[in-house]
Write an enzyme that holds these catalytic residues in place. Structure first.
Site, mmCIF file in Angstrom:
data_model
loop_
_atom_site.group_PDB
_atom_site.id
_atom_site.type_symbol
_atom_site.label_atom_id
_atom_site.label_comp_id
_atom_site.label_asym_id
_atom_site.label_seq_id
_atom_site.Cartn_x
_atom_site.Cartn_y
_atom_site.Cartn_z
ATOM 1 N N SER A 168 0.862 -1.185 0.000
ATOM 2 C CA SER A 168 0.000 0.000 0.000
ATOM 3 C C SER A 168 0.893 1.229 0.000
ATOM 4 O O SER A 168 2.067 1.144 0.348
ATOM 5 C CB SER A 168 -0.852 -0.025 1.278
ATOM 6 N N ASP A 170 -7.353 -6.276 1.016
ATOM 7 C CA ASP A 170 -8.350 -5.580 0.207
ATOM 8 C C ASP A 170 -9.630 -5.598 1.020
ATOM 9 O O ASP A 170 -9.973 -6.607 1.643
ATOM 10 C CB ASP A 170 -8.553 -6.266 -1.144
HETATM 11 P P1 IMP Z 1 -8.749 -0.768 0.048
HETATM 12 O O1 IMP Z 1 -8.855 -1.974 0.902
HETATM 13 O O2 IMP Z 1 -7.601 0.103 0.421
HETATM 14 O O3 IMP Z 1 -8.845 -1.079 -1.424
HETATM 15 O O4 IMP Z 1 -10.000 0.168 0.389
HETATM 16 C C1 IMP Z 1 -11.300 -0.142 0.066
HETATM 17 C C2 IMP Z 1 -12.271 0.958 0.414
HETATM 18 O O5 IMP Z 1 -13.246 0.389 1.291
HETATM 19 C C3 IMP Z 1 -11.726 2.163 1.172
HETATM 20 O O6 IMP Z 1 -11.344 3.189 0.323
HETATM 21 C C4 IMP Z 1 -12.922 2.594 2.003
HETATM 22 O O7 IMP Z 1 -13.742 3.421 1.219
HETATM 23 C C5 IMP Z 1 -13.649 1.298 2.256
HETATM 24 N N1 IMP Z 1 -13.306 0.761 3.589
HETATM 25 C C6 IMP Z 1 -12.603 -0.359 3.867
HETATM 26 N N2 IMP Z 1 -12.469 -0.547 5.191
HETATM 27 C C7 IMP Z 1 -13.115 0.500 5.768
HETATM 28 C C8 IMP Z 1 -13.312 0.876 7.129
HETATM 29 O O8 IMP Z 1 -12.858 0.255 8.107
HETATM 30 N N3 IMP Z 1 -14.000 2.021 7.313
HETATM 31 C C9 IMP Z 1 -14.505 2.763 6.312
HETATM 32 N N4 IMP Z 1 -14.344 2.472 5.017
HETATM 33 C C10 IMP Z 1 -13.652 1.332 4.751
#
Ligand code: IMP
Length: 197
Positions: free
Chosen positions: A11, A71
């Site tokens: 990340s 993810d």
């Molecule tokens: P990634 O896992 O970084 O691809 O993020 C996925 C998206 O899911 C993030 O940008 C948030 O919008 C949402 N998301 C994932 N986990 C959370 C959480 O714990 N709180 C709020 N939004 C979340």
């Protein structure tokens, strides 16, 4: 038990690195940039597992030290699981500017207008690569409801619109440590810590 390790997180988000450092506190979590690596991964998988595994595998090939990748996203029952794997890009397509988090929350609230089933859950798939032939996967959820309106300033993303019935608060109204106990990421990280131990 596996001794202390330096684990590289797939990340570019320092906030995520801080969260992982709290969750896997016996190890040091570093970002690719700290190793001079410019890491970008196109998350175009159809599942959380496909994206998390793809990211971990890709970064492991570059660094050859333990890698952790995750993810995550929000699945809303009444919207057939949306936004799901598209949570970060909800309401955006390649041709338009990506919405901000508050704009995504507003979009979600507008799609939920007049819908009484507010049940939703966050999902987190986490993959820990120790080497090419040894990896561990944990996928966990955090159940709640879509609030009627945003509340709270802690956390990130959908937290202000994610209501936790047992607490009478949104995920943006509870503290980091409380959220770690309940959250999809906290639960998945604890499962991976068990593997490490
Ligand atoms: P990634 O896992 O970084 O691809 O993020 C996925 C998206 O899911 C993030 O940008 C948030 O919008 C949402 N998301 C994932 N986990 C959370 C959480 O714990 N709180 C709020 N939004 C979340």
């Amino acid at each position: 038990m596996l001794d202390y390790m330096e684990i590289i997180l797939a990340s570019n988000n320092p906030g995520k690195a801080r969260e992982f450092s709290r969750l896997l506190k016996n190890h040091t979590i570093i970002l690719p940039a700290e190793r001079g690596i410019d890491f970008e991964y196109n998350e175009n998988g159809v599942s959380f597992l496909e994206n998390a595994f793809g990211k971990a595998n890709e970064l492991y090939k570059l660094v050859k030290i333990p890698v952790i990748a995750d993810d995550s996203g929000l699945c809303v029952e009444a919207l057939n699981g949306e936004p799901g794997v598209f949570s970060a890009r909800y309401g955006s397509d390649a041709s338009v500017k990506k919405l901000t988090s508050p704009e995504r929350n507003d979009l979600l609230l507008s799609r939920m207008q007049n819908i009484s089933n507010r049940r939703a859950f966050f999902v987190c798939c986490m993959v820990l690569f120790l080497d090419t032939y040894r990896f561990y996967v944990a996928q966990e959820i955090f159940c709640g409801e879509i609030a009627q309106g945003p509340a709270g300033t802690n956390g990130f993303g959908y937290d202000p619109v994610f209501y936790i019935p047992g607490y009478g608060k949104t995920a943006a109204q509870i503290g980091d440590h409380e959220k770690d106990k309940l959250s999809h990421r906290g639960k998945a990280a604890r499962q991976l810590s068990k593997f490490l131990e």
